[in-house]
Motif scaffolding. Structure first.
Motif, short mmCIF file in Angstrom:
data_model
loop_
_atom_site.label_atom_id
_atom_site.label_comp_id
_atom_site.label_asym_id
_atom_site.label_seq_id
_atom_site.Cartn_x
_atom_site.Cartn_y
_atom_site.Cartn_z
N SER A 21 5.70 -2.98 -3.37
CA SER A 21 4.75 -3.53 -2.24
C SER A 21 6.42 -4.78 -1.82
N SER A 22 5.82 -4.49 0.03
CA SER A 22 6.50 -5.31 0.82
C SER A 22 6.32 -6.93 0.90
N HIS A 25 1.30 -9.61 0.26
CA HIS A 25 0.62 -7.98 0.67
C HIS A 25 -0.64 -9.74 0.68
N THR A 62 1.16 -5.47 5.46
CA THR A 62 1.63 -4.52 3.63
C THR A 62 2.09 -2.94 4.14
N ARG A 63 2.46 -2.51 2.53
CA ARG A 63 3.41 -1.43 2.69
C ARG A 63 1.78 0.15 2.41
N TYR A 65 1.11 2.95 1.41
CA TYR A 65 1.33 4.14 -0.21
C TYR A 65 0.97 5.59 0.12
N ALA A 161 9.28 6.41 0.62
CA ALA A 161 8.95 4.92 -0.98
C ALA A 161 10.44 5.25 -1.94
#
Length: 181
Positions: A21-22, A25, A62-63, A65, A161
């Motif tokens: 994750s970044s 979140h 927020t990353r 995906y 990623a």
């Protein structure tokens, strides 16, 4: 054409891949607000472990995906995906694991960012509660056929990623569908 994942072919020995994750979140933000008293200036606070203010760390975007996950599905036998959001590992991973199997995730392999250690310390939050509320640095878990783990990681690397890694494997069942050790 979209591909529906089918976890019925999951078997012991399949790899569990962590896509980081970044940050926090949106996981557990009610608890985050209570721990840090965000309404009274805590956003500007600095911690030695962080490279920015608390507010900047908590507001890290927020990353997403989608692109890496879709590419991985094309490159490898992906049996399941779990988005590690509210409910953490204990509620989200079991939803993707068939009965009789469990995901054995090795906590020592997880690359947990400092914000989670600070949350646990400042809020006096027990470890199990941390893993049940927060993503602990893992935004998504993928279960892939063991023989496809390298192809899955290569695909993730090529598609944004590069920091993905193996954090565990599928084993014969244990209650709850996930075991953190």
């Amino acid at each position: 054409m979209a591909k529906i994942l089918d976890n019925s072919s999951m078997r012991p020995g399949d790899a569990v891949i962590a896509i980081p994750s970044s940050g926090v979140h949106s996981n557990g933000f009610s608890l985050v607000r209570r721990v840090f008293d965000l309404e009274h200036g805590a956003l500007e606070r600095r911690y030695d472990e962080l490279c920015s203010t608390l507010g900047e760390t908590l507001l890290t975007p927020t990353r997403i995906y989608v692109k890496p996950a879709l590419a991985m599905i094309k490159a490898a036998k992906v049996r399941a995906l779990s988005h590690i959001t509210g409910g953490g590992f204990y509620e989200n991973v079991p939803r993707s694991i068939p009965e009789g199997l469990c995901a054995r995730i090795e906590k020592a392999k997880l690359r947990t960012p400092p914000i989670f250690e600070i949350l646990a310390r400042e809020g006096k939050i027990p470890e199990r509660d941390m893993y049940n509320t927060f993503n602990m640095g893992v935004g998504m878990c993928a279960v892939v056929a063991a023989e496809d783990a390298d192809a899955a990681l290569a695909s993730l690397c090529e598609n944004g990623a590069a920091d993905a890694y193996i954090c565990g494997e599928i084993a014969k069942g244990a209650e709850g569908g996930v075991e953190l050790w």
